[in-house]
Design an enzyme around this catalytic site. Structure first.
Site, short mmCIF file in Angstrom:
data_model
loop_
_atom_site.label_atom_id
_atom_site.label_comp_id
_atom_site.label_asym_id
_atom_site.label_seq_id
_atom_site.Cartn_x
_atom_site.Cartn_y
_atom_site.Cartn_z
N ASP A 118 51.11 41.06 44.39
CA ASP A 118 50.70 39.91 43.64
C ASP A 118 52.12 39.58 42.60
O ASP A 118 53.59 40.77 42.44
CB ASP A 118 49.42 40.15 42.36
CG ASP A 118 48.86 39.15 41.86
OD1 ASP A 118 49.38 37.85 41.90
OD2 ASP A 118 47.74 39.37 41.86
N GLY A 119 51.90 38.85 41.58
CA GLY A 119 53.21 38.13 40.52
C GLY A 119 52.66 38.66 39.38
O GLY A 119 51.47 39.30 39.32
N ALA A 120 53.63 37.92 38.31
CA ALA A 120 52.89 37.81 37.26
C ALA A 120 53.54 37.22 35.97
O ALA A 120 54.72 36.81 36.56
CB ALA A 120 53.35 39.37 36.22
N ASP A 121 53.00 37.25 34.75
CA ASP A 121 53.14 36.12 34.46
C ASP A 121 54.16 36.79 32.77
O ASP A 121 54.66 35.82 31.95
CB ASP A 121 52.60 34.93 33.09
CG ASP A 121 51.68 34.15 34.29
OD1 ASP A 121 52.01 33.79 35.47
OD2 ASP A 121 50.40 34.99 34.97
N GLY A 131 47.13 35.53 35.22
CA GLY A 131 46.26 35.31 34.74
C GLY A 131 46.49 33.74 34.71
O GLY A 131 45.54 32.76 34.72
N GLY A 140 47.20 31.46 36.64
CA GLY A 140 46.93 30.79 38.21
C GLY A 140 45.68 30.16 37.96
O GLY A 140 44.62 30.48 38.73
N LYS A 183 60.30 36.53 33.63
CA LYS A 183 58.66 36.08 33.19
C LYS A 183 59.03 37.74 32.17
O LYS A 183 58.17 38.26 32.02
CB LYS A 183 58.19 37.07 34.37
CG LYS A 183 57.87 35.75 35.42
CD LYS A 183 57.09 34.82 34.38
CE LYS A 183 56.93 33.21 35.06
NZ LYS A 183 56.75 33.06 36.71
N THR A 199 47.92 36.28 43.70
CA THR A 199 48.05 34.13 43.70
C THR A 199 49.37 33.77 42.77
O THR A 199 49.66 34.09 42.33
CB THR A 199 46.79 33.71 43.12
OG1 THR A 199 45.19 33.77 43.50
CG2 THR A 199 46.32 32.29 42.85
N GLU A 227 42.19 39.36 41.00
CA GLU A 227 43.72 40.02 40.37
C GLU A 227 43.55 41.32 40.38
O GLU A 227 43.89 42.05 40.89
CB GLU A 227 44.38 39.18 40.52
CG GLU A 227 45.21 37.74 40.72
CD GLU A 227 45.77 37.23 39.75
OE1 GLU A 227 46.87 36.09 40.54
OE2 GLU A 227 45.49 36.86 38.83
#
Length: 224
Positions: free
Chosen positions: A81-84, A95, A97, A121, A29, A103
């Site tokens: 997936d992505g990451a912050d 999280g 998002g 990031k 996400t 996830e």
């Protein structure tokens, strides 16, 4: 500056090299994960997808990726997936998002977690961006908030459009104001020990590969 859309689209396309026909793929996400989903749909590679959120599922269906449940999947070959935040040990905060629990479940069900991020990031220490999401059962909100305050963090219930943000699991998210975290694994354990906490945005020791869209336009790969 954050990585632009073109950089993320290039990152999503680059990540296709970790997917083979017949794979079951975790679909993350967020902006970077969405770029991968679009690239996967356009590639024609025949896979099955396990989405981490309703928006990820909607996007995947729109580009022709067949969707199955986690129960139907059994083991997932690769989760993208992505990451912050990403630190030097490839530990993550996720999280922002709002899909952190699903996830984490999909990541833990996968043989390999590939994380896509823009260069902004990358952090020296988790918590550098000042916020840690924690998913909470609504009934437990008073207790969880009090416990988190006692731990020295400042929790705030996430809102969207003036209303409480509700996760796909029917829960709330506390965005906890944090300073750089000295021991992220310990903090994760302490938060999970609070009754009412469903999950945290700390992903410790889970990422296998991190693909970074650099400011130069190049893509750099870090492996555990």
């Amino acid at each position: 500056m954050a990585a632009d859309d073109a950089s993320l689209e290039a990152l999503g396309t680059y990540a296709l090299r970790f997917v083979k026909p017949g794979h079951t793929v975790g679909l993350g996400t967020g902006r970077a994960a969405s770029a991968f989903i679009r690239a996967l749909g356009a590639s024609g590679i025949q896979v099955r997808g396990v989405p981490t959120s309703a928006p990820a599922e909607e996007l995947a269906r729109s580009v022709g990726i067949p969707i199955i449940t986690l129960g139907e999947a059994g083991k997932i070959d690769t989760d993208v997936d992505g990451a912050d935040e990403v630190d030097s040990r490839l530990n993550l905060i996720k999280g922002y998002g709002g899909a952190l629990v699903r996830e984490k479940i999909v990541a833990a069900s996968s043989r390999r977690l590939v994380v896509l991020v823009g260069y902004e990031k990358i952090v020296k220490r988790l918590g550098d961006r000042g916020s840690l999401p924690v998913e909470v059962v609504p009934f437990g909100l008073p207790l969880v908030s009090a416990k988190i305050k006692a731990m020295g963090m400042k929790p705030r219930v996430r809102e969207n459009g003036g209303k409480e943000f509700i996760t796909d699991n029917g829960n709330l998210i506390l965005d906890c104001a944090v300073k750089p975290i000295a021991n992220a694994a310990r903090l994760d354990r302490e938060l999970l020990a609070i009754p009412g906490v469903v999950g945290t945005g700390l992903f410790i020791g889970m990422a296998d590969i991190v693909l970074i869209a650099e400011a130069s336009g190049k893509i750099r790969a870090l492996k555990r």
